[in-house]
Scaffold this active site. Sequence first.
Site, PDB file in Angstrom:
ATOM      1  N   LYS A 183      -1.495  -2.934  -3.555  1.00  0.00           N
ATOM      2  CA  LYS A 183      -1.135  -3.890  -4.596  1.00  0.00           C
ATOM      3  C   LYS A 183       0.319  -3.755  -5.034  1.00  0.00           C
ATOM      4  O   LYS A 183       0.995  -4.719  -5.287  1.00  0.00           O
ATOM      5  CB  LYS A 183      -2.037  -3.567  -5.787  1.00  0.00           C
ATOM      6  CG  LYS A 183      -2.461  -4.726  -6.621  1.00  0.00           C
ATOM      7  CD  LYS A 183      -3.142  -4.199  -7.853  1.00  0.00           C
ATOM      8  CE  LYS A 183      -4.645  -4.249  -7.726  1.00  0.00           C
ATOM      9  NZ  LYS A 183      -5.343  -3.980  -8.982  1.00  0.00           N
ATOM     10  N   GLU A 231      -8.740  15.931 -20.800  1.00  0.00           N
ATOM     11  CA  GLU A 231      -7.307  16.050 -20.458  1.00  0.00           C
ATOM     12  C   GLU A 231      -6.466  15.123 -21.335  1.00  0.00           C
ATOM     13  O   GLU A 231      -5.371  15.476 -21.757  1.00  0.00           O
ATOM     14  CB  GLU A 231      -7.094  15.738 -18.973  1.00  0.00           C
ATOM     15  CG  GLU A 231      -7.679  16.827 -18.065  1.00  0.00           C
ATOM     16  CD  GLU A 231      -7.124  16.787 -16.652  1.00  0.00           C
ATOM     17  OE1 GLU A 231      -7.037  15.700 -16.072  1.00  0.00           O
ATOM     18  OE2 GLU A 231      -6.761  17.872 -16.137  1.00  0.00           O
TER      19      GLU A 231
HETATM   20  P1  FAD Z   1      -6.733   5.985  -5.816  1.00  0.00           P
HETATM   21  O1  FAD Z   1      -5.915   7.201  -5.689  1.00  0.00           O
HETATM   22  O2  FAD Z   1      -7.143   5.550  -7.182  1.00  0.00           O
HETATM   23  O3  FAD Z   1      -5.960   4.800  -5.083  1.00  0.00           O
HETATM   24  C1  FAD Z   1      -6.447   3.499  -4.957  1.00  0.00           C
HETATM   25  C2  FAD Z   1      -5.276   2.619  -4.525  1.00  0.00           C
HETATM   26  O4  FAD Z   1      -5.757   1.299  -4.220  1.00  0.00           O
HETATM   27  C3  FAD Z   1      -4.209   2.441  -5.602  1.00  0.00           C
HETATM   28  O5  FAD Z   1      -2.922   2.608  -5.046  1.00  0.00           O
HETATM   29  C4  FAD Z   1      -4.405   1.002  -6.086  1.00  0.00           C
HETATM   30  O6  FAD Z   1      -3.215   0.400  -6.557  1.00  0.00           O
HETATM   31  C5  FAD Z   1      -4.887   0.341  -4.801  1.00  0.00           C
HETATM   32  N1  FAD Z   1      -5.656  -0.880  -5.046  1.00  0.00           N
HETATM   33  C6  FAD Z   1      -6.697  -1.035  -5.899  1.00  0.00           C
HETATM   34  N2  FAD Z   1      -7.169  -2.295  -5.822  1.00  0.00           N
HETATM   35  C7  FAD Z   1      -6.419  -2.933  -4.914  1.00  0.00           C
HETATM   36  C8  FAD Z   1      -6.436  -4.247  -4.380  1.00  0.00           C
HETATM   37  N3  FAD Z   1      -7.341  -5.161  -4.773  1.00  0.00           N
HETATM   38  N4  FAD Z   1      -5.515  -4.571  -3.443  1.00  0.00           N
HETATM   39  C9  FAD Z   1      -4.603  -3.674  -3.016  1.00  0.00           C
HETATM   40  N5  FAD Z   1      -4.546  -2.411  -3.477  1.00  0.00           N
HETATM   41  C10 FAD Z   1      -5.447  -2.043  -4.409  1.00  0.00           C
HETATM   42  N6  FAD Z   1      -9.268  14.343  -9.338  1.00  0.00           N
HETATM   43  C11 FAD Z   1      -9.000  15.620  -8.974  1.00  0.00           C
HETATM   44  O7  FAD Z   1      -9.280  16.016  -7.822  1.00  0.00           O
HETATM   45  N7  FAD Z   1      -8.405  16.494  -9.841  1.00  0.00           N
HETATM   46  C12 FAD Z   1      -8.030  16.134 -11.100  1.00  0.00           C
HETATM   47  O8  FAD Z   1      -7.489  16.944 -11.861  1.00  0.00           O
HETATM   48  C13 FAD Z   1      -8.268  14.786 -11.511  1.00  0.00           C
HETATM   49  N8  FAD Z   1      -7.842  14.373 -12.709  1.00  0.00           N
HETATM   50  C14 FAD Z   1      -7.983  13.052 -13.046  1.00  0.00           C
HETATM   51  C15 FAD Z   1      -7.423  12.638 -14.258  1.00  0.00           C
HETATM   52  C16 FAD Z   1      -7.508  11.306 -14.620  1.00  0.00           C
HETATM   53  C17 FAD Z   1      -6.871  10.853 -15.912  1.00  0.00           C
HETATM   54  C18 FAD Z   1      -8.172  10.380 -13.755  1.00  0.00           C
HETATM   55  C19 FAD Z   1      -8.265   8.922 -14.150  1.00  0.00           C
HETATM   56  C20 FAD Z   1      -8.726  10.799 -12.553  1.00  0.00           C
HETATM   57  C21 FAD Z   1      -8.641  12.132 -12.179  1.00  0.00           C
HETATM   58  N9  FAD Z   1      -9.152  12.598 -10.962  1.00  0.00           N
HETATM   59  C22 FAD Z   1      -8.921  13.903 -10.587  1.00  0.00           C
HETATM   60  C23 FAD Z   1      -9.875  11.701 -10.044  1.00  0.00           C
HETATM   61  C24 FAD Z   1      -8.931  11.154  -8.964  1.00  0.00           C
HETATM   62  O9  FAD Z   1      -7.795  10.579  -9.556  1.00  0.00           O
HETATM   63  C25 FAD Z   1      -9.622  10.124  -8.077  1.00  0.00           C
HETATM   64  O10 FAD Z   1     -10.800  10.682  -7.570  1.00  0.00           O
HETATM   65  C26 FAD Z   1      -8.682   9.721  -6.925  1.00  0.00           C
HETATM   66  O11 FAD Z   1      -7.581   9.014  -7.451  1.00  0.00           O
HETATM   67  C27 FAD Z   1      -9.387   8.869  -5.874  1.00  0.00           C
HETATM   68  O12 FAD Z   1      -8.498   8.592  -4.842  1.00  0.00           O
HETATM   69  P2  FAD Z   1      -8.618   7.240  -4.000  1.00  0.00           P
HETATM   70  O13 FAD Z   1      -7.718   7.392  -2.834  1.00  0.00           O
HETATM   71  O14 FAD Z   1     -10.034   6.894  -3.757  1.00  0.00           O
HETATM   72  O15 FAD Z   1      -8.085   6.098  -4.984  1.00  0.00           O
END
Ligand code: FAD
Length: 407
Positions: A40, A172
């Site tokens: 995105k 956090e």
């Molecule tokens: P994400 O990293 O969330 O990435 C998803 C991507 O898809 C993003 O770049 C987004 O922009 C993109 N996207 C979404 N929709 C669309 C669309 N329609 N079109 C194009 N692009 C799109 N986990 C830990 O292991 N340790 C921690 O300490 C921890 N702390 C956290 C603290 C907070 C405040 C939060 C909210 C979460 C935390 N987590 C932690 C959980 C962790 O952040 C998630 O499990 C992780 O981000 C998942 O990774 P992902 O690759 O699935 O998705």
Amino acid sequence: MALNKPKIVILGAGYGGLMTVTRLTKQVGPNDADITLVNKHNYHYETTWMHEASAGTLHHDRCRYQIKDVINQSRVNFVQDTVKAIHIEERKVVLAGGELPYDYLVIGLGAVPETFGIKGLKEYAFPIANINTSRQLREHIELQFATYNTEAEKRPDRLTIVVGGAGFTGIEFLGELANRVPELCKEYDIDRSLVRIVCVEAAPTVLPGFDPELVDYAVHYLEGKGIEFKIGTAVQECTPNGVTVGKKDEEPEQIQSQTVVWAAGVRGHPIVEEAGFENMRGRVKVNTDLRSPGHDNVFILGDSSLFINEETDRPYPPTAQIAMQQGETVAKNIGRLIKGGGQLEEFKPDIKGTVASLGEHDAVGVVYGRKLKGTPASIMKKVIDNRSLFMVGGIGLTLKKGKFKFF
Ligand code: FAD
């Protein structure tokens, strides 16, 4: 040049998507496949740092970096666009600005807040989800403090912050607020005793499932910073004026607040549900090779996936740690499929531990089976944050965006 090279499309440049892309360029050569990454925004954000950006203790620009800086641009076609739909049968992805056919698809679109159907939360509560929501929440909190002394009739609801959920994200965020609120009070001439921060958690404990000694430490620490806990208490409704909360079989209580933050859970991205994959709250229970059952060319990882822990027969909680490890396995498996390199690798999570920060200088966690609290835990948290930068962007990115203020 090989004609009709397979097309690999990766959706989402989060932890899972970026790890897949950076490893995939090492698994397949330029003549083996075309690689396209769709996201995105033109930046990746550290979702795990969003509690800091939301409270205003770390600027959001510190929490993001340009995608082009960490991918091999001669090998990966980066498309900045929004995914609108996935048509599995036709093997194509619909974007806001066009369509993309694929031979192999990797879905890493992350999660969205889960409101469990609680009335008014979607409309009136702030999530902690991405750069945009974090900027909005930080600005909103500051506006409440800035407005307080401009009004003849003082409104305590401007200085009341309710956080729904005492899981990792909620705790956090509270840790950051505990540091940020005294700064805001100083900036806007407000007595700290006028500010109320309440955490409401439906489960019988803070940080459900975590080590009880560390839970006690975290609660004691945050209470010492003036945070109130209402445990075993559910948010029943959210309105523009605050929340209704209550314990089972007790009279509900109204808390007047201009700032209700919802940090009590996530579900998989709705696009995954809408595409027709069998799912549980938007998460697809993937095979051990991380493919979606019945779809041999579709890999799903991170928060969009659900991976079962064989020891407990329950899903692993969605974490960045797992998403990144899955990215490595997905890259290897796509490499093997394309090059005909035998059996696919089974994903085996290597859980190194979990650390929850309590503001910049304190934390609680369990790492390699060892309990940590206070300064050692806080240092470990920064090491973990730096490690994820290093895994994606090497030493250059770590030095540029890393956290090196340990005390
Ligand atoms: P994400 O990293 O969330 O990435 C998803 C991507 O898809 C993003 O770049 C987004 O922009 C993109 N996207 C979404 N929709 C669309 C669309 N329609 N079109 C194009 N692009 C799109 N986990 C830990 O292991 N340790 C921690 O300490 C921890 N702390 C956290 C603290 C907070 C405040 C939060 C909210 C979460 C935390 N987590 C932690 C959980 C962790 O952040 C998630 O499990 C992780 O981000 C998942 O990774 P992902 O690759 O699935 O998705």
